[in-house]
Scaffold this motif. Structure first.
Motif, PDB file in Angstrom:
ATOM      1  N   GLU A  82       0.798  -1.227   0.000  1.00  0.00           N
ATOM      2  CA  GLU A  82       0.000   0.000   0.000  1.00  0.00           C
ATOM      3  C   GLU A  82       0.833   1.281   0.000  1.00  0.00           C
ATOM      4  O   GLU A  82       0.470   2.259  -0.663  1.00  0.00           O
ATOM      5  CB  GLU A  82      -0.924   0.018   1.238  1.00  0.00           C
ATOM      6  CG  GLU A  82      -1.848  -1.181   1.353  1.00  0.00           C
ATOM      7  CD  GLU A  82      -2.995  -1.107   0.365  1.00  0.00           C
ATOM      8  OE1 GLU A  82      -3.342   0.018  -0.049  1.00  0.00           O
ATOM      9  OE2 GLU A  82      -3.529  -2.168   0.015  1.00  0.00           O
ATOM     10  N   THR A  83       1.924   1.280   0.747  1.00  0.00           N
ATOM     11  CA  THR A  83       2.665   2.531   0.957  1.00  0.00           C
ATOM     12  C   THR A  83       4.172   2.319   0.850  1.00  0.00           C
ATOM     13  O   THR A  83       4.675   1.195   0.860  1.00  0.00           O
ATOM     14  CB  THR A  83       2.363   3.129   2.345  1.00  0.00           C
ATOM     15  OG1 THR A  83       2.814   2.221   3.358  1.00  0.00           O
ATOM     16  CG2 THR A  83       0.880   3.409   2.515  1.00  0.00           C
ATOM     17  N   VAL A  84       4.877   3.451   0.773  1.00  0.00           N
ATOM     18  CA  VAL A  84       6.333   3.453   0.820  1.00  0.00           C
ATOM     19  C   VAL A  84       6.769   4.652   1.661  1.00  0.00           C
ATOM     20  O   VAL A  84       6.144   5.718   1.614  1.00  0.00           O
ATOM     21  CB  VAL A  84       6.946   3.531  -0.604  1.00  0.00           C
ATOM     22  CG1 VAL A  84       6.531   4.824  -1.306  1.00  0.00           C
ATOM     23  CG2 VAL A  84       8.462   3.407  -0.564  1.00  0.00           C
ATOM     24  N   VAL A  85       7.809   4.452   2.467  1.00  0.00           N
ATOM     25  CA  VAL A  85       8.360   5.538   3.279  1.00  0.00           C
ATOM     26  C   VAL A  85       9.752   5.859   2.747  1.00  0.00           C
ATOM     27  O   VAL A  85      10.615   4.976   2.644  1.00  0.00           O
ATOM     28  CB  VAL A  85       8.434   5.151   4.772  1.00  0.00           C
ATOM     29  CG1 VAL A  85       9.065   6.284   5.577  1.00  0.00           C
ATOM     30  CG2 VAL A  85       7.048   4.842   5.311  1.00  0.00           C
ATOM     31  N   LEU A  86       9.965   7.130   2.400  1.00  0.00           N
ATOM     32  CA  LEU A  86      11.225   7.579   1.818  1.00  0.00           C
ATOM     33  C   LEU A  86      11.911   8.579   2.731  1.00  0.00           C
ATOM     34  O   LEU A  86      11.261   9.477   3.276  1.00  0.00           O
ATOM     35  CB  LEU A  86      10.983   8.249   0.463  1.00  0.00           C
ATOM     36  CG  LEU A  86      10.262   7.436  -0.616  1.00  0.00           C
ATOM     37  CD1 LEU A  86      10.013   8.321  -1.833  1.00  0.00           C
ATOM     38  CD2 LEU A  86      11.063   6.212  -1.001  1.00  0.00           C
ATOM     39  N   ALA A  87      13.223   8.429   2.893  1.00  0.00           N
ATOM     40  CA  ALA A  87      14.045   9.430   3.574  1.00  0.00           C
ATOM     41  C   ALA A  87      14.741  10.251   2.494  1.00  0.00           C
ATOM     42  O   ALA A  87      15.396   9.689   1.605  1.00  0.00           O
ATOM     43  CB  ALA A  87      15.072   8.765   4.475  1.00  0.00           C
ATOM     44  N   VAL A  88      14.602  11.567   2.574  1.00  0.00           N
ATOM     45  CA  VAL A  88      15.092  12.436   1.502  1.00  0.00           C
ATOM     46  C   VAL A  88      15.966  13.543   2.091  1.00  0.00           C
ATOM     47  O   VAL A  88      15.589  14.182   3.074  1.00  0.00           O
ATOM     48  CB  VAL A  88      13.911  13.061   0.714  1.00  0.00           C
ATOM     49  CG1 VAL A  88      14.428  13.811  -0.503  1.00  0.00           C
ATOM     50  CG2 VAL A  88      12.906  11.980   0.301  1.00  0.00           C
ATOM     51  N   GLY A  89      17.131  13.764   1.486  1.00  0.00           N
ATOM     52  CA  GLY A  89      18.044  14.802   1.941  1.00  0.00           C
ATOM     53  C   GLY A  89      17.521  16.193   1.662  1.00  0.00           C
ATOM     54  O   GLY A  89      16.844  16.442   0.654  1.00  0.00           O
ATOM     55  N   SER A 136       0.437  16.523   4.743  1.00  0.00           N
ATOM     56  CA  SER A 136      -0.351  15.295   4.602  1.00  0.00           C
ATOM     57  C   SER A 136       0.507  14.083   4.277  1.00  0.00           C
ATOM     58  O   SER A 136       0.033  12.950   4.381  1.00  0.00           O
ATOM     59  CB  SER A 136      -1.408  15.470   3.503  1.00  0.00           C
ATOM     60  OG  SER A 136      -0.796  15.644   2.229  1.00  0.00           O
ATOM     61  N   VAL A 137       1.760  14.288   3.885  1.00  0.00           N
ATOM     62  CA  VAL A 137       2.621  13.153   3.526  1.00  0.00           C
ATOM     63  C   VAL A 137       3.899  13.072   4.354  1.00  0.00           C
ATOM     64  O   VAL A 137       4.629  12.082   4.263  1.00  0.00           O
ATOM     65  CB  VAL A 137       2.992  13.197   2.025  1.00  0.00           C
ATOM     66  CG1 VAL A 137       1.767  12.938   1.164  1.00  0.00           C
ATOM     67  CG2 VAL A 137       3.660  14.511   1.643  1.00  0.00           C
ATOM     68  N   ILE A 138       4.183  14.072   5.153  1.00  0.00           N
ATOM     69  CA  ILE A 138       5.412  14.041   5.958  1.00  0.00           C
ATOM     70  C   ILE A 138       5.212  13.191   7.209  1.00  0.00           C
ATOM     71  O   ILE A 138       4.233  13.354   7.937  1.00  0.00           O
ATOM     72  CB  ILE A 138       5.856  15.461   6.351  1.00  0.00           C
ATOM     73  CG1 ILE A 138       6.623  16.103   5.204  1.00  0.00           C
ATOM     74  CG2 ILE A 138       6.722  15.444   7.598  1.00  0.00           C
ATOM     75  CD1 ILE A 138       7.343  17.367   5.553  1.00  0.00           C
ATOM     76  N   GLU A 139       6.164  12.272   7.429  1.00  0.00           N
ATOM     77  CA  GLU A 139       6.184  11.480   8.662  1.00  0.00           C
ATOM     78  C   GLU A 139       6.989  12.198   9.732  1.00  0.00           C
ATOM     79  O   GLU A 139       6.571  12.284  10.884  1.00  0.00           O
ATOM     80  CB  GLU A 139       6.818  10.113   8.379  1.00  0.00           C
ATOM     81  CG  GLU A 139       5.938   9.166   7.597  1.00  0.00           C
ATOM     82  CD  GLU A 139       5.369   8.084   8.477  1.00  0.00           C
ATOM     83  OE1 GLU A 139       6.138   7.343   9.104  1.00  0.00           O
ATOM     84  OE2 GLU A 139       4.124   7.989   8.544  1.00  0.00           O
ATOM     85  N   SER A 140       8.162  12.673   9.341  1.00  0.00           N
ATOM     86  CA  SER A 140       9.030  13.341  10.308  1.00  0.00           C
ATOM     87  C   SER A 140      10.032  14.227   9.590  1.00  0.00           C
ATOM     88  O   SER A 140      10.223  14.121   8.375  1.00  0.00           O
ATOM     89  CB  SER A 140       9.780  12.310  11.163  1.00  0.00           C
ATOM     90  OG  SER A 140      10.623  11.500  10.346  1.00  0.00           O
ATOM     91  N   GLY A 180      16.819  16.846   6.480  1.00  0.00           N
ATOM     92  CA  GLY A 180      16.109  15.846   5.684  1.00  0.00           C
ATOM     93  C   GLY A 180      14.701  15.645   6.206  1.00  0.00           C
ATOM     94  O   GLY A 180      14.310  16.194   7.238  1.00  0.00           O
ATOM     95  N   ALA A 181      13.935  14.847   5.479  1.00  0.00           N
ATOM     96  CA  ALA A 181      12.559  14.556   5.889  1.00  0.00           C
ATOM     97  C   ALA A 181      12.187  13.156   5.413  1.00  0.00           C
ATOM     98  O   ALA A 181      12.763  12.641   4.448  1.00  0.00           O
ATOM     99  CB  ALA A 181      11.588  15.580   5.301  1.00  0.00           C
ATOM    100  N   THR A 182      11.236  12.544   6.101  1.00  0.00           N
ATOM    101  CA  THR A 182      10.698  11.257   5.658  1.00  0.00           C
ATOM    102  C   THR A 182       9.254  11.464   5.220  1.00  0.00           C
ATOM    103  O   THR A 182       8.502  12.223   5.843  1.00  0.00           O
ATOM    104  CB  THR A 182      10.765  10.188   6.761  1.00  0.00           C
ATOM    105  OG1 THR A 182       9.998  10.616   7.894  1.00  0.00           O
ATOM    106  CG2 THR A 182      12.198   9.940   7.197  1.00  0.00           C
TER     107      THR A 182
END
Length: 338
Positions: A82-89, A136-140, A180-182
Motif C-alpha cells: 500500500e505505501t512506501v516511506v522515503l528518507a530524503v536529503g 499530509s505526507v510528511i512522517e518526520s 532531511g525529511a521522511t
C-alpha cells in the motif's frame, strides 16, 4: 570544508537579487554540518541557513556564516503493498523529488509539481498547491540544533504545520537546520483533481482515467501558463498568502463586491484569493522601473533585472495598504524578508 568570504548570493535566490554573504559554506552531509556548527572558529559567528532561495527576499547583505545544506539522497526505509516511506536529503531539488515519486508510482506529492526550492525548505513553509499540503505526507523532519549541533527528529505533530507555516518559522525560527525529511506515500493513490483548472486541463489532455503522472503534467501546464520562470524573470512565486477572514467579514465584503470569490476553510473562516484582491485593486501588470507585478498573475512580484530587495519590499507594502484600504483585508507576505 571550504568557507568562502564575500560570496554573491545572486545564484541562490530566485528573485536574482545581488546580495553578498560575509561567509559561505556548502555542507554535503550532516557530519559536515555538525562539524562547522561545533567548530570554535565559527561558534560566535551568526548563522544563516539558505537552501534554494525560492521563498526569500534579500533586502541587504548577510553579515553571517551562510550555510547552504547540499545534503542529497533518496532512500526507501519501508515498503508494503500500500505505501512506501522515503528518507530524503534536504538538498534535493523539490521538483526532482516529485518526479522521482511520479516515475515510481508513489502518490501524494504530484499536485506539488514544479514548486521551486529544496526538500529542506518544503516542511518549513508547509508548501501546498491545488488542494494538497506537504503536511499530509510528511512522517518526520530531521534537523540539527544550530547552537549545540545536536540532531533531533520532529514528528509531524511536533512540526506544528499550519497554512504556509511550521514550528521552524515560528517558535523555533533560526534555531534549527533541516537536514532531511521522511515521507509516507501511497502506491494506490487517491487522486486530487478537485480544482477547476486541474479538471479542465485533464479534459484538454484527454486523460479520462488520470494517473498521478497526468495530474503532475496538468499541474505543470497550469503553473507554466500562470507563473513566470525564475530563470527568465526573477520572482518567488506567490508573494502573499491567501487571507483567511471571518464568515461575517466575508459576508460584508460580498455586499460591496458580489463577485469576490471565497472558499470555506471551516464553519467560521473563509479563504479569499489574494491574487483577486490585488488585481481588483489595480496592481496587475504594474511596473516601477526594474520591478513590478506580473502581467498574468497579480500574486507574483517580479524583478526584471537590476531591481533591489528594498524596492520590492516597498512595493509589497504599497499593495498591502491599497488592498486594506479598498477591501478592509490585510495581506500577509508568504515570502520571508531578510
Amino acid at each position: 570544508m571550504l568557507v568562502q568570504s564575500n560570496v554573491s548570493l545572486r545564484h541562490l535566490n530566485t528573485f536574482g537579487l545581488d546580495a553578498d554573504a560575509r561567509y559561505f559554506i556548502n555542507v554535503q552531509s550532516v557530519d559536515e554540518l555538525t562539524a562547522v556548527l561545533r567548530d570554535p572558529e565559527w561558534k560566535g559567528t551568526p548563522k544563516f541557513i539558505l537552501g534554494g532561495g525560492s521563498n526569500i527576499l534579500l533586502t541587504q547583505d548577510i553579515d553571517a556564516l551562510v550555510i547552504h545544506p547540499g545534503i542529497k539522497g533518496i532512500t526507501v526505509l519501508e515498503e508494503t503493498e500500500e505505501t512506501v516511506v522515503l528518507a530524503v536529503g534536504a538538498g534535493e531539488v523539490w521538483h526532482d523529488f516529485v518526479m522521482y515519486c511520479v516515475d515510481n508510482g508513489y502518490g501524494g506529492v504530484e499536485n506539488l509539481s514544479l514548486i521551486p526550492g529544496t526538500v529542506g525548505a518544503a516542511p518549513m513553509q508547509n508548501i501546498g498547491a491545488y488542494g494538497v499540503e506537504i503536511k499530509s505526507v510528511i512522517e518526520s523532519v530531521e534537523a540539527v540544533d544550530i547552537e549545540s549541533g545536536e540532531k533531533r527528529i520532529f514528528s509531524n505533530a511536533e512540526c506544528e504545520f499550519g497554512y504556509r507555516e511550521s514550528v521552524f518559522k515560528k517558535a523555533l525560527k533560526h534555531q534549527y537546520v533541516i537536514t532531511g525529511a521522511t515521507f509516507r506515500l501511497s502506491k494506490k493513490p487517491v487522486l486530487n483533481a478537485a480544482y477547476g483548472d486541474v479538471q479542465k486541463t485533464l479534459q484538454e489532455m484527454g486523460a479520462e482515467n488520470p494517473t498521478i503522472r497526468d495530474i503532475s503534467e496538468a499541474i505543470m501546464q497550469i503553473r507554466r501558463s500562470k507563473l513566470p520562470d525564475p530563470a527568465e524573470i526573477g520572482n518567488a512565486g506567490s508573494f502573499f498568502k491567501n487571507p483567511e477572514i471571518p464568515v461575517a467579514q466575508f459576508a460584508q465584503l460580498r455586499e460591496t463586491f458580489p463577485e469576490v470569490p471565497g472558499y470555506p476553510v471551516d464553519a467560521e473562516t473563509v479563504k479569499v484569493p489574494a491574487g483577486w484582491l490585488i488585481e481588483r485593486a489595480g496592481w496587475k501588470g504594474y511596473r516601477e522601473g526594474e520591478i513590478g507585478v506580473h502581467a498574468r498573475q497579480a500574486l507574483v512580484l517580479v524583478n526584471y533585472g537590476g531591481g533591489t530587495g528594498a524596492q520590492i519590499k516597498a512595493l509589497s507594502e504599497k499593495i498591502q495598504a491599497s488592498v486594506a484600504d479598498k477591501f478592509g483585508v490585510r495581506l500577509n507576505a508568504e515570502v520571508n524578508f531578510i
